[in-house]
Write a protein that holds these residues in place. Sequence first.
Motif, PDB file in Angstrom:
ATOM      1  N   PHE A 135     -39.659  26.574  -5.030  1.00 37.65           N
ATOM      2  CA  PHE A 135     -39.246  27.917  -4.611  1.00 37.65           C
ATOM      3  C   PHE A 135     -40.295  28.952  -4.986  1.00 37.65           C
ATOM      4  O   PHE A 135     -40.588  29.870  -4.214  1.00 37.65           O
ATOM      5  N   ILE A 136     -40.867  28.804  -6.193  1.00 32.11           N
ATOM      6  CA  ILE A 136     -41.910  29.728  -6.635  1.00 32.11           C
ATOM      7  C   ILE A 136     -43.102  29.670  -5.686  1.00 32.11           C
ATOM      8  O   ILE A 136     -43.665  30.699  -5.284  1.00 32.11           O
ATOM      9  N   LEU A 137     -43.499  28.447  -5.313  1.00 30.38           N
ATOM     10  CA  LEU A 137     -44.620  28.282  -4.387  1.00 30.38           C
ATOM     11  C   LEU A 137     -44.304  28.899  -3.032  1.00 30.38           C
ATOM     12  O   LEU A 137     -45.146  29.588  -2.431  1.00 30.38           O
ATOM     13  N   LEU A 138     -43.080  28.701  -2.557  1.00 30.49           N
ATOM     14  CA  LEU A 138     -42.679  29.267  -1.269  1.00 30.49           C
ATOM     15  C   LEU A 138     -42.669  30.787  -1.319  1.00 30.49           C
ATOM     16  O   LEU A 138     -43.172  31.464  -0.415  1.00 30.49           O
ATOM     17  N   GLY A 139     -42.113  31.342  -2.395  1.00 27.33           N
ATOM     18  CA  GLY A 139     -42.047  32.792  -2.517  1.00 27.33           C
ATOM     19  C   GLY A 139     -43.400  33.450  -2.653  1.00 27.33           C
ATOM     20  O   GLY A 139     -43.580  34.612  -2.281  1.00 27.33           O
ATOM     21  N   SER A 140     -44.386  32.701  -3.168  1.00 22.29           N
ATOM     22  CA  SER A 140     -45.724  33.258  -3.332  1.00 22.29           C
ATOM     23  C   SER A 140     -46.515  33.277  -2.039  1.00 22.29           C
ATOM     24  O   SER A 140     -47.507  33.998  -1.926  1.00 22.29           O
ATOM     25  N   THR A 141     -46.108  32.471  -1.085  1.00 19.18           N
ATOM     26  CA  THR A 141     -46.899  32.316   0.146  1.00 19.18           C
ATOM     27  C   THR A 141     -46.280  32.987   1.373  1.00 19.18           C
ATOM     28  O   THR A 141     -46.994  33.287   2.326  1.00 19.18           O
ATOM     29  N   VAL A 142     -44.975  33.214   1.355  1.00 23.11           N
ATOM     30  CA  VAL A 142     -44.318  33.797   2.537  1.00 23.11           C
ATOM     31  C   VAL A 142     -44.641  35.285   2.619  1.00 23.11           C
ATOM     32  O   VAL A 142     -44.372  36.035   1.673  1.00 23.11           O
ATOM     33  N   PRO A 143     -45.210  35.761   3.716  1.00 22.04           N
ATOM     34  CA  PRO A 143     -45.482  37.204   3.872  1.00 22.04           C
ATOM     35  C   PRO A 143     -44.182  38.000   3.888  1.00 22.04           C
ATOM     36  O   PRO A 143     -43.214  37.596   4.536  1.00 22.04           O
ATOM     37  N   SER A 144     -44.165  39.117   3.206  1.00 24.12           N
ATOM     38  CA  SER A 144     -42.938  39.901   3.100  1.00 24.12           C
ATOM     39  C   SER A 144     -42.511  40.471   4.445  1.00 24.12           C
ATOM     40  O   SER A 144     -41.310  40.545   4.735  1.00 24.12           O
ATOM     41  N   PHE A 145     -43.479  40.861   5.286  1.00 25.60           N
ATOM     42  CA  PHE A 145     -43.090  41.440   6.578  1.00 25.60           C
ATOM     43  C   PHE A 145     -42.472  40.377   7.479  1.00 25.60           C
ATOM     44  O   PHE A 145     -41.526  40.658   8.233  1.00 25.60           O
ATOM     45  N   TRP A 146     -42.983  39.126   7.408  1.00 21.61           N
ATOM     46  CA  TRP A 146     -42.398  38.038   8.215  1.00 21.61           C
ATOM     47  C   TRP A 146     -40.998  37.723   7.728  1.00 21.61           C
ATOM     48  O   TRP A 146     -40.076  37.506   8.531  1.00 21.61           O
ATOM     49  N   LEU A 147     -40.812  37.693   6.400  1.00 21.79           N
ATOM     50  CA  LEU A 147     -39.484  37.453   5.849  1.00 21.79           C
ATOM     51  C   LEU A 147     -38.525  38.557   6.249  1.00 21.79           C
ATOM     52  O   LEU A 147     -37.355  38.302   6.558  1.00 21.79           O
ATOM     53  N   GLY A 148     -39.014  39.800   6.256  1.00 22.21           N
ATOM     54  CA  GLY A 148     -38.166  40.912   6.669  1.00 22.21           C
ATOM     55  C   GLY A 148     -37.688  40.774   8.103  1.00 22.21           C
ATOM     56  O   GLY A 148     -36.508  41.002   8.402  1.00 22.21           O
ATOM     57  N   LEU A 149     -38.602  40.393   9.007  1.00 24.29           N
ATOM     58  CA  LEU A 149     -38.216  40.193  10.407  1.00 24.29           C
ATOM     59  C   LEU A 149     -37.218  39.058  10.536  1.00 24.29           C
ATOM     60  O   LEU A 149     -36.261  39.135  11.333  1.00 24.29           O
ATOM     61  N   LEU A 150     -37.405  37.984   9.759  1.00 27.34           N
ATOM     62  CA  LEU A 150     -36.479  36.852   9.811  1.00 27.34           C
ATOM     63  C   LEU A 150     -35.096  37.258   9.302  1.00 27.34           C
ATOM     64  O   LEU A 150     -34.066  36.876   9.899  1.00 27.34           O
ATOM     65  N   LEU A 151     -35.050  38.034   8.222  1.00 24.24           N
ATOM     66  CA  LEU A 151     -33.772  38.493   7.684  1.00 24.24           C
ATOM     67  C   LEU A 151     -33.054  39.405   8.679  1.00 24.24           C
ATOM     68  O   LEU A 151     -31.827  39.330   8.829  1.00 24.24           O
ATOM     69  N   ILE A 152     -33.800  40.259   9.355  1.00 21.62           N
ATOM     70  CA  ILE A 152     -33.199  41.124  10.369  1.00 21.62           C
ATOM     71  C   ILE A 152     -32.591  40.295  11.487  1.00 21.62           C
ATOM     72  O   ILE A 152     -31.459  40.550  11.941  1.00 21.62           O
ATOM     73  N   LEU A 153     -33.334  39.284  11.937  1.00 25.33           N
ATOM     74  CA  LEU A 153     -32.856  38.445  13.049  1.00 25.33           C
ATOM     75  C   LEU A 153     -31.566  37.724  12.683  1.00 25.33           C
ATOM     76  O   LEU A 153     -30.614  37.687  13.475  1.00 25.33           O
ATOM     77  N   VAL A 154     -31.521  37.162  11.474  1.00 21.38           N
ATOM     78  CA  VAL A 154     -30.370  36.328  11.093  1.00 21.38           C
ATOM     79  C   VAL A 154     -29.173  37.180  10.678  1.00 21.38           C
ATOM     80  O   VAL A 154     -28.070  37.049  11.227  1.00 21.38           O
ATOM     81  N   PHE A 155     -29.373  38.081   9.718  1.00 18.09           N
ATOM     82  CA  PHE A 155     -28.239  38.765   9.105  1.00 18.09           C
ATOM     83  C   PHE A 155     -27.854  40.070   9.800  1.00 18.09           C
ATOM     84  O   PHE A 155     -26.723  40.527   9.650  1.00 18.09           O
ATOM     85  N   ALA A 156     -28.769  40.677  10.536  1.00 18.35           N
ATOM     86  CA  ALA A 156     -28.458  41.928  11.223  1.00 18.35           C
ATOM     87  C   ALA A 156     -28.163  41.710  12.698  1.00 18.35           C
ATOM     88  O   ALA A 156     -27.204  42.282  13.230  1.00 18.35           O
ATOM     89  N   VAL A 157     -28.970  40.891  13.371  1.00 18.00           N
ATOM     90  CA  VAL A 157     -28.806  40.692  14.814  1.00 18.00           C
ATOM     91  C   VAL A 157     -27.779  39.605  15.110  1.00 18.00           C
ATOM     92  O   VAL A 157     -26.819  39.820  15.858  1.00 18.00           O
ATOM     93  N   TRP A 158     -27.960  38.427  14.543  1.00 16.43           N
ATOM     94  CA  TRP A 158     -27.050  37.321  14.843  1.00 16.43           C
ATOM     95  C   TRP A 158     -25.681  37.473  14.179  1.00 16.43           C
ATOM     96  O   TRP A 158     -24.647  37.339  14.832  1.00 16.43           O
ATOM     97  N   LEU A 159     -25.668  37.745  12.869  1.00 15.35           N
ATOM     98  CA  LEU A 159     -24.408  37.815  12.137  1.00 15.35           C
ATOM     99  C   LEU A 159     -23.822  39.222  12.099  1.00 15.35           C
ATOM    100  O   LEU A 159     -22.602  39.366  11.966  1.00 15.35           O
ATOM    101  N   GLY A 160     -24.665  40.237  12.187  1.00 17.92           N
ATOM    102  CA  GLY A 160     -24.176  41.609  12.192  1.00 17.92           C
ATOM    103  C   GLY A 160     -23.571  42.054  10.883  1.00 17.92           C
ATOM    104  O   GLY A 160     -22.701  42.931  10.864  1.00 17.92           O
ATOM    105  N   TRP A 161     -24.015  41.493   9.775  1.00 14.88           N
ATOM    106  CA  TRP A 161     -23.439  41.831   8.481  1.00 14.88           C
ATOM    107  C   TRP A 161     -23.972  43.149   7.915  1.00 14.88           C
ATOM    108  O   TRP A 161     -23.263  43.842   7.191  1.00 14.88           O
TER     109      TRP A 161
END
Length: 308
Positions: A135-161
């Motif tokens: 998890f540490i390795l994954l968190g160090s390499t994932v770009p924050s802006f890409w993660l932000g777009l992914l979170l928007i797609l899943v939790f805001a667009v698809w689930l609407g939470w």
Amino acid sequence: MIGFTLRRLVLLLPVFFVVSLVVFFIIHLVPGDPIDNLMRAGSTPEQRLQIAAKYGLDRSLVEQYVTWMGRLLTGDLGTSIIQGRPVSALIARNLPYSLELGIAALLFSTLTGIAAGVIAASYQGTRVDDSITCFILLGSTVPSFWLGLLLILVFAVWLGWVPVSGARGWSSLILPTIAAGLGGIALVARVTRIAMIETSRQDFVTLLHAKGLPPFIIQLRHVLRHAMVPVVTILSLRIGWVLGGAVTIEYVFARPGLGSLLIRALNQRDYPLVQGCLLMLAMAVIIGALIGDIVQAAMDPRQREARA
């Protein structure tokens, strides 16, 4: 301790001067001209010269810097060329949003990172340690802006939470906090794990085990306390990140803040506003390092003596 703090404060003066030089001259290396955004179709060269003279852009860079620094020492950050408002007022309006996101992300990454590091060190060499390390390795390499777009797609667009963007209530802060804090979790967890493993190998820990103290008491009360010195160093450096580290996150989630203000000012070549924002971000990093030095010296007198 007071003398140590005063020496560190005095050292901030030359650092501030160098930072102001870099901030001022680096923005003038960016291609473009703020006057282009003020000119109307059919404007004459004479009108362009008048606008340049109005904002002092017809002077040499040295003269402009001296004028800017003179105003800066009196607390005047200048006036935005494009918006026509004081830079200090624009920063004051956007600063609370950046502080809100930055503090939330810092607390999230600190608490989660220390907990993950403690667990990984306590279960060193097991599957739990391996999972947290992955998890540490994954968190160090994932770009924050890409993660932000992914979170928007899943939790805001698809689930609407949660809301997609903006700063409307605490729910709009959840996704930006996760996106901005993931990298910090990885960093804090890695430093905590390494520091605890090294501390657990010292002689006093062996003596505590020999006395029959429970392992979890040794880990939390003794090992973690001694391992917090390098962790505090990392956290102090991330204090400056409270303001500047979430620039891309603010832009991705369309949140108001210094990051969004800086990006708009850069696109418009608004020199005074860019200089004010960059100076705020740079000073936040410097002050964070200062706080880290003071806290380290308070926690470990050997650090204070070594840096005296």
